[in-house]
Design a protein around this motif. Structure first.
Motif, short mmCIF file in Angstrom:
data_model
loop_
_atom_site.label_atom_id
_atom_site.label_comp_id
_atom_site.label_asym_id
_atom_site.label_seq_id
_atom_site.Cartn_x
_atom_site.Cartn_y
_atom_site.Cartn_z
N ARG A 176 1.00 -1.17 0.13
CA ARG A 176 0.09 0.05 0.17
C ARG A 176 0.87 1.23 -0.08
NH1 ARG A 176 -5.56 -0.29 1.35
NH2 ARG A 176 -6.17 -2.45 1.62
N LEU A 177 1.97 1.14 0.58
CA LEU A 177 2.89 2.54 0.83
C LEU A 177 3.71 2.45 -0.41
CD1 LEU A 177 4.33 2.12 4.49
CD2 LEU A 177 2.65 3.72 3.31
N LEU A 178 4.21 1.40 -0.96
CA LEU A 178 5.16 1.52 -2.21
C LEU A 178 4.57 1.57 -3.52
CD1 LEU A 178 8.05 -0.47 -0.61
CD2 LEU A 178 7.78 1.65 -1.05
N ALA A 179 3.33 0.81 -3.88
CA ALA A 179 2.68 0.54 -5.05
C ALA A 179 2.18 1.94 -5.61
CB ALA A 179 1.82 -0.57 -5.13
N PRO A 180 2.28 2.17 -6.74
CA PRO A 180 1.36 3.53 -7.32
C PRO A 180 -0.02 3.01 -7.41
CG PRO A 180 2.70 2.14 -9.11
CD PRO A 180 2.91 1.56 -7.96
N HIS A 181 -0.76 4.07 -7.17
CA HIS A 181 -2.35 3.88 -7.11
C HIS A 181 -2.86 5.10 -7.97
CE1 HIS A 181 -6.07 2.76 -5.69
NE2 HIS A 181 -6.59 3.94 -5.45
N ASP A 182 -3.20 4.63 -9.35
CA ASP A 182 -3.59 5.72 -10.20
C ASP A 182 -5.01 5.05 -10.97
OD1 ASP A 182 -4.13 8.12 -11.80
OD2 ASP A 182 -2.38 7.17 -13.10
N PRO A 183 -6.16 4.92 -10.28
CA PRO A 183 -7.19 4.34 -11.09
C PRO A 183 -7.72 5.15 -12.34
CG PRO A 183 -7.96 4.73 -8.95
CD PRO A 183 -6.46 5.21 -8.95
N THR A 184 -7.88 4.81 -13.40
CA THR A 184 -8.67 5.20 -14.41
C THR A 184 -9.72 4.39 -14.96
OG1 THR A 184 -7.36 4.50 -16.02
CG2 THR A 184 -6.36 6.56 -15.09
N ALA A 185 -10.73 5.09 -15.67
CA ALA A 185 -11.76 4.28 -16.20
C ALA A 185 -11.12 3.06 -17.04
CB ALA A 185 -12.56 5.31 -17.18
N ALA A 186 -10.21 3.18 -17.86
CA ALA A 186 -9.85 2.22 -18.46
C ALA A 186 -9.10 1.04 -17.61
CB ALA A 186 -8.60 2.70 -19.61
N LYS A 187 -8.42 1.36 -16.71
CA LYS A 187 -7.83 0.09 -15.62
C LYS A 187 -8.93 -0.46 -14.99
CE LYS A 187 -3.27 2.80 -14.98
NZ LYS A 187 -2.51 3.25 -13.94
N VAL A 188 -9.97 0.19 -14.52
CA VAL A 188 -10.89 -0.52 -13.87
C VAL A 188 -12.10 -1.08 -14.43
CG1 VAL A 188 -10.41 0.73 -11.92
CG2 VAL A 188 -12.42 1.57 -13.34
N THR A 189 -11.97 -1.25 -15.89
CA THR A 189 -12.85 -1.97 -16.69
C THR A 189 -12.76 -3.22 -16.93
OG1 THR A 189 -13.00 0.22 -18.26
CG2 THR A 189 -13.89 -1.88 -19.09
N THR A 190 -13.55 -4.07 -16.74
CA THR A 190 -13.33 -5.70 -17.17
C THR A 190 -12.71 -6.00 -18.42
OG1 THR A 190 -15.54 -5.89 -15.52
CG2 THR A 190 -14.69 -8.00 -17.06
N TYR A 191 -11.73 -6.82 -18.54
CA TYR A 191 -11.08 -7.24 -19.71
C TYR A 191 -11.06 -8.63 -19.61
CZ TYR A 191 -7.16 -7.59 -22.91
OH TYR A 191 -6.40 -7.89 -24.35
N GLU A 192 -11.52 -9.19 -20.62
CA GLU A 192 -11.58 -10.57 -20.80
C GLU A 192 -11.07 -11.10 -22.29
OE1 GLU A 192 -11.89 -14.51 -19.82
OE2 GLU A 192 -12.33 -12.75 -18.48
N SER A 193 -9.96 -11.58 -22.52
CA SER A 193 -9.34 -12.28 -23.66
C SER A 193 -9.26 -11.29 -24.83
CB SER A 193 -10.10 -13.53 -23.93
OG SER A 193 -10.18 -14.53 -22.92
N GLY A 194 -9.07 -9.96 -24.45
CA GLY A 194 -9.29 -9.02 -25.68
C GLY A 194 -10.51 -8.59 -26.00
N VAL A 195 -11.50 -8.86 -25.47
CA VAL A 195 -12.97 -8.54 -26.00
C VAL A 195 -13.40 -7.44 -25.01
CG1 VAL A 195 -15.17 -9.42 -26.54
CG2 VAL A 195 -13.32 -10.86 -26.81
N ASP A 196 -14.06 -6.45 -25.42
CA ASP A 196 -14.64 -5.52 -24.74
C ASP A 196 -15.89 -6.11 -24.12
OD1 ASP A 196 -12.75 -3.53 -25.09
OD2 ASP A 196 -13.82 -2.76 -26.93
N PRO A 197 -16.13 -5.86 -22.70
CA PRO A 197 -17.19 -6.33 -21.99
C PRO A 197 -18.80 -5.99 -22.59
CG PRO A 197 -16.19 -4.83 -20.72
CD PRO A 197 -15.37 -4.90 -21.91
#
Length: 118
Positions: free
Chosen positions: A26-47
């Motif tokens: 929690r202290l060392l890892a970067p935390h920058d959530p964006t809409a693209a990062k939190v979108t579900t991703y499954e095998s290269g197909v958009d949800p």
């Protein structure tokens, strides 16, 4: 009582290590959530649709069939390697029972029509 204290110390040390690793992340890892990062991703197909769609139960049947045959192979091959040297007639009977159960399961699946691939 001292044996239980050793177990307690090991459990507490494990909990402390997990807590330390989580805190360090929690202290060392970067935390920058964006809409693209939190979108579900499954095998290269958009949800499409919601994430709570009901899946087909057929895949569960294929998974169970795979497990049945994988377990069969995991027991059968080592047994076949040592049958001539170390195991006797009792082992042959036990393996016949095991293979019989597998055959009954396969016949049941075949009878229900679950082995059709088209």
């Amino acid at each position: 009582m001292p044996d239980y204290l050793v177990v307690l110390a090991v459990v507490l040390a494990g909990v402390a290590l997990v807590a330390a690793a989580t805190g360090a992340r929690r202290l060392l890892a970067p935390h920058d959530p964006t809409a693209a990062k939190v979108t579900t991703y499954e095998s290269g197909v958009d949800p499409v649709g919601s994430g709570w769609e009901q899946g087909s139960v057929r895949y569960l049947v294929y998974t169970l069939l795979y497990v049945v045959f994988a377990v069969d192979a995991a027991y059968l091959f080592p047994w076949a390697l040592v049958i001539r040297t170390e195991l006797g007639a009792a082992s042959l009977v036990e393996m016949a029972i095991f293979i019989g159960v597998i055959v009954v399961a396969l016949l049941h699946v075949w009878r229900r029509g679950l082995l059709r691939w088209w």
